[in-house]
Design a protein around this motif. Structure first.
Motif, mmCIF file in Angstrom:
data_model
loop_
_atom_site.group_PDB
_atom_site.id
_atom_site.type_symbol
_atom_site.label_atom_id
_atom_site.label_comp_id
_atom_site.label_asym_id
_atom_site.label_seq_id
_atom_site.Cartn_x
_atom_site.Cartn_y
_atom_site.Cartn_z
ATOM 1 N N LYS A 1 0.960 -1.411 -0.055
ATOM 2 C CA LYS A 1 -0.002 0.001 -0.061
ATOM 3 C C LYS A 1 1.039 1.038 -0.123
ATOM 4 C CE LYS A 1 -3.122 -2.495 2.636
ATOM 5 N NZ LYS A 1 -3.855 -2.875 4.189
ATOM 6 N N CYS B 1 1.617 2.619 3.655
ATOM 7 C CA CYS B 1 2.086 1.771 4.262
ATOM 8 C C CYS B 1 3.494 1.741 4.897
ATOM 9 C CB CYS B 1 1.618 0.154 3.952
ATOM 10 S SG CYS B 1 2.411 -1.120 4.985
ATOM 11 N N GLU C 1 5.557 -0.159 6.411
ATOM 12 C CA GLU C 1 6.294 -1.578 6.333
ATOM 13 C C GLU C 1 6.682 -1.816 4.878
ATOM 14 O OE1 GLU C 1 7.094 -3.581 9.036
ATOM 15 O OE2 GLU C 1 6.769 -1.835 9.986
ATOM 16 N N THR C 2 5.637 -1.435 4.009
ATOM 17 C CA THR C 2 5.940 -1.463 2.384
ATOM 18 C C THR C 2 7.129 -0.566 2.219
ATOM 19 O OG1 THR C 2 3.639 -1.882 2.020
ATOM 20 C CG2 THR C 2 4.730 -1.082 0.200
ATOM 21 N N ASN D 1 -4.882 -9.591 7.679
ATOM 22 C CA ASN D 1 -4.604 -8.676 8.871
ATOM 23 C C ASN D 1 -5.826 -8.607 9.729
ATOM 24 O OD1 ASN D 1 -3.959 -6.374 10.540
ATOM 25 N ND2 ASN D 1 -3.344 -5.193 8.883
ATOM 26 N N SER E 1 -7.194 -5.184 10.696
ATOM 27 C CA SER E 1 -7.571 -3.930 9.871
ATOM 28 C C SER E 1 -9.001 -3.509 10.115
ATOM 29 C CB SER E 1 -7.208 -4.517 8.412
ATOM 30 O OG SER E 1 -8.081 -5.305 7.794
ATOM 31 N N THR F 1 0.366 -6.271 4.572
ATOM 32 C CA THR F 1 1.580 -5.913 3.677
ATOM 33 C C THR F 1 2.749 -5.707 4.427
ATOM 34 O OG1 THR F 1 0.539 -3.595 3.824
ATOM 35 C CG2 THR F 1 -0.242 -4.735 2.059
#
Length: 108
Positions: free
Chosen positions: A8, A11, A13-14, A58, A61, A91
Motif C-alpha cells: 500500500k 504503509c 512496512e511497505t 490482517n 484491519s 503488507t
C-alpha cells in the motif's frame, strides 16, 4: 530475479521493504494492492509459499471488521471476500517466483 512487492502506498512496512531493495540495487516491481488487488492465481501462489490463508489476513484491519469475515462459513467464501477486499491483506507481500514473505522480513 523478478521481485514483486504487493503493498500500500501509505504503509510504512511497505516503504521499508522498498527501501531495503533500493539500498541493495535490487530491481523490483511495486503493485499497489489497494488499486490493483491480487489475482486469484497470484493469491494461490502466495498462499502456497507462505503456508496458509490465515498468514495473509490482517485481523486488525478496519476492512476485516467491516466485512465480518470471521462469520463466513467456508474457506472459499473467506478467500473470495479477501480477494474482493485487498485492504485485509498484511503488507508488504514480497514475492520472488514461487517464494514469498508476508510483512517486513529482512532476514528472509
Amino acid at each position: 530475479m523478478n521481485i514483486q512487492i504487493f503493498g500500500k502506498q501509505k504503509c510504512s512496512e511497505t516503504k521499508k521493504a522498498e527501501r531495503f531493495f533500493k539500498e541493495r540495487n535490487i530491481k523490483f516491481q511495486f503493485i499497489d494492492i489497494d488499486k490493483y488487488g491480487i489475482s486469484k492465481g497470484e493469491y494461490q501462489n502466495i498462499k502456497n509459499a507462505v503456508g496458509s490463508m490465515d498468514d495473509l489476513i490482517n485481523k486488525k484491519s478496519k476492512e476485516y471488521e467491516r466485512q465480518y469475515i470471521n462469520h463466513l462459513s467456508s474457506q472459499d467464501d473467506v478467500e473470495e471476500c479477501l480477494l474482493a477486499n485487498p485492504g485485509m491483506f498484511i503488507t508488504p507481500i514480497v514475492r520472488d517466483g514461487k517464494k514469498a514473505t508476508v510483512g517486513y522480513q529482512t532476514d528472509v
